[in-house]
Design an enzyme around this catalytic site. Structure first.
Site, PDB file in Angstrom:
ATOM      1  N   HIS A 266       8.639  13.627  -6.251  1.00 58.37           N
ATOM      2  CA  HIS A 266       8.171  14.920  -5.768  1.00 58.37           C
ATOM      3  C   HIS A 266       7.390  14.765  -4.448  1.00 58.37           C
ATOM      4  O   HIS A 266       7.707  15.411  -3.446  1.00 58.37           O
ATOM      5  CB  HIS A 266       7.291  15.570  -6.847  1.00 58.37           C
ATOM      6  CG  HIS A 266       6.790  16.932  -6.493  1.00 58.37           C
ATOM      7  ND1 HIS A 266       7.381  18.085  -6.946  1.00 58.37           N
ATOM      8  CD2 HIS A 266       5.743  17.336  -5.728  1.00 58.37           C
ATOM      9  CE1 HIS A 266       6.727  19.137  -6.469  1.00 58.37           C
ATOM     10  NE2 HIS A 266       5.719  18.705  -5.731  1.00 58.37           N
ATOM     11  N   GLU A 267       6.399  13.897  -4.469  1.00 59.10           N
ATOM     12  CA  GLU A 267       5.538  13.763  -3.285  1.00 59.10           C
ATOM     13  C   GLU A 267       6.282  13.109  -2.122  1.00 59.10           C
ATOM     14  O   GLU A 267       5.989  13.396  -0.963  1.00 59.10           O
ATOM     15  CB  GLU A 267       4.262  12.983  -3.624  1.00 59.10           C
ATOM     16  CG  GLU A 267       3.419  13.580  -4.772  1.00 59.10           C
ATOM     17  CD  GLU A 267       3.036  15.044  -4.584  1.00 59.10           C
ATOM     18  OE1 GLU A 267       3.037  15.539  -3.433  1.00 59.10           O
ATOM     19  OE2 GLU A 267       2.752  15.727  -5.596  1.00 59.10           O
ATOM     20  N   HIS A 270       7.935  15.849  -0.272  1.00 53.38           N
ATOM     21  CA  HIS A 270       6.980  16.489   0.652  1.00 53.38           C
ATOM     22  C   HIS A 270       6.758  15.614   1.891  1.00 53.38           C
ATOM     23  O   HIS A 270       6.708  16.104   3.021  1.00 53.38           O
ATOM     24  CB  HIS A 270       5.623  16.665  -0.036  1.00 53.38           C
ATOM     25  CG  HIS A 270       5.541  17.854  -0.961  1.00 53.38           C
ATOM     26  ND1 HIS A 270       5.858  19.129  -0.561  1.00 53.38           N
ATOM     27  CD2 HIS A 270       5.133  17.958  -2.253  1.00 53.38           C
ATOM     28  CE1 HIS A 270       5.662  19.972  -1.588  1.00 53.38           C
ATOM     29  NE2 HIS A 270       5.229  19.284  -2.622  1.00 53.38           N
ATOM     30  N   GLU A 296       7.852  23.155  -0.772  1.00 55.94           N
ATOM     31  CA  GLU A 296       8.074  22.889  -2.189  1.00 55.94           C
ATOM     32  C   GLU A 296       9.569  22.676  -2.468  1.00 55.94           C
ATOM     33  O   GLU A 296       9.930  21.932  -3.385  1.00 55.94           O
ATOM     34  CB  GLU A 296       7.516  24.056  -3.009  1.00 55.94           C
ATOM     35  CG  GLU A 296       6.908  23.663  -4.327  1.00 55.94           C
ATOM     36  CD  GLU A 296       5.881  22.530  -4.226  1.00 55.94           C
ATOM     37  OE1 GLU A 296       6.007  21.572  -5.000  1.00 55.94           O
ATOM     38  OE2 GLU A 296       4.969  22.591  -3.376  1.00 55.94           O
TER      39      GLU A 296
HETATM   40 ZN   LIG Z   1       4.589  20.034  -4.507  1.00 57.07          ZN
END
Ligand SMILES: [Zn+2]
Length: 501
Positions: A266-267, A270, A296
């Site tokens: 997830h990160e 980003h 996101e």
């Molecule tokens: Zn996030």
């Protein structure tokens, strides 16, 4: 250098002076969540307040505003990207000018202090100790909405901070569309005689081993470790200090090694966005992400569309095995199925892809009501229980797993939660378009070849920075602005197969 070029260079330099102070603030934010001792919180809150006031002073001061006005007078002669940047800066200035520096300072100090109060309240399941803080934050956010101004709902003014163009009415429509598909679909999944065992994917691994393997995984995906680094925090996050310094904080759970793997996926999504932004525009809106929803979408695309796919696990299981970080007797197919188990659970960040958006619905309803003044802070637990019951059919067993689980409200982030749903929708749209352009995507993922999917995102999304609106970026990449259809198609086809519906 022509006169106009000189004026733009001056505007950019004055913008960068402000940005450098924001970099200091970002570094302090990183420190606050990864290192700062508890007794440092109060003095740190004062520092945050003073920095916010300083940034406000600089952003409304003569040096910056004169430079902006000078280039604004000739904005039509600029190329389209820089003209957009200058017009955005003017709009931002008008907004900044509406705020008194003392308001900005007070809100920054309050939310910085609130972080520790919230974290302690969550740890000890003591909602009452957080409520006075939350009451002050809600009051200030309502004031903020009034200062910015709004047409229909004060919540509109706050939504606009994260995803420009979103309104309370449009979010209500989008979430309604999602939940009228998802709620009955979850019922069908849970009624299926074919069950999926989530426990298979849960195995222990010493935290030291997890640290090494997560950094290796992120690098393998394409995270540039010369321009970024890893740390640890109770709540995983990513932050950019400046273009050459993008940081990921992960949380390691000894008994559940894949928990950190999904935070890392997830990160890293980003971080890819931040590492791919146009550096020439750094210091202006053009060098920033287009919206929180689009940000996101990047994290959810790597975490879910790629990270919870079978082709990815055909590569990832052997990769983890090579690092002695995966059970020898667990197959790629079994772990993949297990990772996609659907269940009604209380924690948003642990939710599967199908129920995740249903966690956004009660948050949206509650924060909207708090900001519109139809819900008192004292009643927030009851509202949480009602909302969870209505949308997910469960009630959390305590406040730590309930209303205290997220840090957003302590940080003053009212209006942020809908960005997660927008991100899921954009991710599915981008995922479909990526697959059209890269027909061999599954083979690439199964071989651990991530360069082309990352390159596609760089070209379709990252390189635009904030020079286009998020919806326009998605429209150019996929042929359509925000549309929930691809997300619903994706969920339906994937989970119909997994649960043999
Ligand atoms: Zn996030």
């Amino acid at each position: 250098m022509s006169d106009l070029e000189g004026k733009y260079a001056k505007f950019l330099e004055e913008s960068l002076k402000i940005q450098r102070i924001c970099s200091v603030d970002a570094l302090l934010g990183w420190d606050m969540e990864t290192q700062m001792p508890e007794k440092g919180a109060s003095a740190r809150a004062d520092v945050s307040g003073q920095i916010a006031a300083l940034v406000h002073d600089m952003a409304t001061g003569a040096a910056y505003t004169d430079a902006l006005e000078a280039v604004l007078a000739e904005v039509d002669a600029l190329d389209v990207d820089r003209a957009t940047i200058v017009r955005d800066a003017k709009e931002e200035l008008e907004k900044t000018r509406k705020f008194d520096p003392s308001f900005v300072k007070e809100l920054a100090t309050l939310t910085s202090n609130a972080h520790g109060v919230w974290a302690a309240a969550k740890d000890s399941n003591d909602l009452a100790s957080f409520l006075p803080c939350l009451t002050r934050i809600v009051a200030m956010k309502r004031q903020e909405a009034a200062i910015i101004g709004f047409a229909a709902s004060p919540y509109d003014a706050l939504l606009d901070e994260y995803d420009p163009g979103l309104t309370t009415a449009s979010v209500e429509r989008t979430l309604g569309e999602l939940s009228s598909f998802l709620a009955p679909f979850v019922d069908r999944i849970l009624a299926s005689p074919h069950t999926v065992d989530a426990r298979l994917a849960r195995f222990a691994l010493p935290v030291d081993r997890q640290r090494d393997v997560n950094v290796a995984l992120s690098r393998e995906l394409g995270f540039d470790l010369l321009g970024g680094c890893f740390g640890e925090a109770p709540h995983p996050f990513m932050t950019r200090i400046h273009p050459g310094d993008v940081r990921i904080a992960t949380r390691y759970v000894q008994d559940d090694a894949l928990n950190a793997v999904f935070s890392t996926l997830h990160e890293t999504g980003h971080a890819f966005y931040e590492q791919g932004l146009p550096e020439a525009h750094y210091g202006t809106s053009g060098g920033e992400a287009a919206s929180f929803g689009l940000h996101e979408s990047q994290s959810r695309l790597w975490e879910n569309l790629i990270g919870r796919s079978l082709p990815f696990w055909k590569w990832c299981a052997p990769f983890l095995k090579r690092h002695q970080a995966f059970p020898a007797d667990l197959s790629a197919e079994d772990v993949w199925r297990s990772l996609n188990a659907v269940a009604r659970t209380p924690i948003r960040t642990d939710a599967d892809e199908v129920t995740y958006n249903l966690h956004i619905c009660p948050r949206f309803e509650i924060e909207r009501a708090l900001i519109e003044g139809t819900l008192e802070v004292a009643d927030v637990r009851d509202a949480w229980h009602d909302g969870m019951k209505k949308h997910l059919g469960i009630v959390p067993k305590n406040d730590t797993e309930g209303v205290l689980q997220d840090s957003h409200w302590a940080a003053g982030y009212f209006g942020y939660f809908p960005s997660y749903a927008i991100g899921n929708i954009y991710a599915a749209q981008l995922g479909e378009a990526m697959r059209r352009t890269l027909p061999g995507l599954d083979t690439m993922l199964a071989q651990g070849l991530f360069t082309l999917p990352l390159g596609w995102l760089r070209g379709a999304v990252h390189r635009h920075g904030g020079t286009l609106e998020a919806d326009e970026i998605v429209r150019r990449a996929t042929g359509s602005g925000l549309s929930a259809q691809p997300f619903m198609r994706y969920i339906e086809s994937k989970y119909t197969a997994i649960y043999k519906l």
